[in-house]
Design a protein around this motif. Structure first.
Motif: not given
Ligand SMILES: [Zn+2]
Length: 410
Positions: A51, A53, A55-56, A136, A157
């Motif tokens: 996804h 974000h 941090d991904h 999410h 997530d």
């Protein structure tokens, strides 16, 4: 199957899992000062991103250096969000040691992009891969990887409850091994409706008293959720920051939001701030609601609004997400002051916090995992992964919590 945890294990941030030295699942960055990246720089045959974000997906452009061009698989909104986030990182850190990629790398992402719908099985690095709605943010996915022998489910997530913007996860594909996030394994969320009603009442009270409310919100997901909440309760609001562009973009992907008509209506009712000619200062004097980045007061137009409204206790700042230790948002909630652009400012305006989480809480995680009682569970993406793994073991799950750098044979 060999799983190598390059980041996001026993921590939140820089998620990256390499399967058999060949298929990379996520490649994120850990925001902070300085930002941190996964511990190894792999040369995968293909990449799947769960996804959009940071941090991904935040470090994905670095995978396209030199003549390396691994195909990247994701949903259409995730592709768009990856581009938006990468360009934002360039704006913040470009040309410094903190940013290991350039605009050239970012442009290459579109050349190697392979967008997929939920439920469509495709081939990546010789594996059969399927993405499922993870509930999410728009476009967020559980990733199922099948090598013909072993089926690996990387939950990434997820949320089990519906949000206004996206429906909760319902798919539970068969899997032998589950890599499960655990962000809120120690938390029980209040029911969403209760949080939302309390939030709306608080906004209404401040409006009746003649105050201004600043609602700091993450650009992706949270800003749109706040616009939907405001619209559902007939609260007029302004929207500012990176969340504006994300809201407009998501209108192009009706299949990836819960109620496309509600989002269209919320967008048309919200007033988009251009920021020209001192517009922000004028808005800050109005009796209104302002939804703006950044969600933790660490940048964005919030930096203009907060100094304007901070002196009057009639005004209010309502935080809408988790505030990481050391951020101005956390400092505001704990000490009633905030570091705005290097100046420590006392805040007389009221500060409140609302748990509009986009992650499953303890009970949500456990409910999800009831579908995987016979599977091997690897707990990641949390501050207390070992604790949750131990709890699962007590209930007869085969569970563990690998560390960053660990290689696990499954
Ligand atoms: Zn996320």
């Amino acid at each position: 199957m060999k799983l190598q945890f390059l980041g996001g294990a026993r921590e939140v941030g820089r998620s990256a899992i390499l399967v058999d030295d060949s298929l990379l699942l996520d490649y994120g960055m850990l925001t902070g000062n300085p930002p941190q990246y996964p511990v190894d720089s792999p040369d995968p045959d293909a990449v799947v991103v769960s996804h959009g974000h940071l941090d991904h997906v935040g470090a994905v452009p670095t995978l396209l250096s030199g003549d390396r061009r691994p195909p990247i698989h994701w949903t259409p909104p995730t592709q768009e969000l990856a581009l938006t986030l990468s360009r934002d990182t360039l704006k913040l850190h470009g040309g410094t040691y903190d940013c290991p990629f350039t605009e050239t790398h970012v442009q290459r992402m579109t050349q190697v992009s392979n967008p997929h719908e939920y439920g469509e099985t495709f081939e990546a690095a010789g594996y059969e891969v399927t993405l499922f709605n993870a509930g999410h943010i728009p476009g967020s996915a559980h990733v199922l990887v099948d090598d013909g022998d072993t089926r690996l489910l990387y939950t990434a997530d997820f949320h089990t409850d519906d949000q206004r913007l996206v429906s909760g996860t319902t798919d539970r594909p068969d899997a032998d091994v589950v890599v499960c996030e655990s962000t809120y394994a120690d938390v029980d969320h209040e029911p969403r409706e209760v949080v939302e009603n309390r939030f709306v009442e608080s906004l209404q009270t401040t409006m009746w008293e003649g105050g201004t409310v600043v609602v700091p919100a993450f650009a992706i997901g949270r800003t749109q959720e706040m616009l939907l909440v405001c619209d559902a309760h007939d609260l007029e609001c302004y929207v500012d920051g990176m969340g504006k562009g994300v809201t407009t973009m998501l209108r192009n992907y009706p299949a990836f939001v819960r109620d496309a008509d509600a989002l269209r209506q919320a967008k048309s009712h919200a007033r988009f701030v251009t920021g020209r000619n001192g517009q922000r200062r004028r808005i800050a004097e109005q009796n209104t609601v302002i939804v703006t980045t950044s969600g933790m007061l660490s940048g964005g137009p919030a930096m203009t609004y907060i100094p304007e409204i901070r002196g009057d206790p009639t005004n209010k700042i309502t935080m809408t997400g988790y505030q990481v230790e050391g951020t101005p948002g956390r400092e505001l909630l704990e000490r009633g002051r905030a570091d705005i652009d290097g100046r420590i400012m006392p805040i007389a305006a009221q500060a409140e916090s609302y748990d509009f989480s986009a992650h499953a809480d303890h009970d949500g995680l456990r409910e999800f995992l009831t579908a995987y009682e016979g599977s091997e569970i690897l707990v990641n993406h949390g501050d207390n992964c070992e604790h949750f793994a131990a709890e699962l073991r007590d209930d007869d799950y085969d569970a563990s919590a690998p560390e960053v750098g660990d290689v696990v044979e499954v």
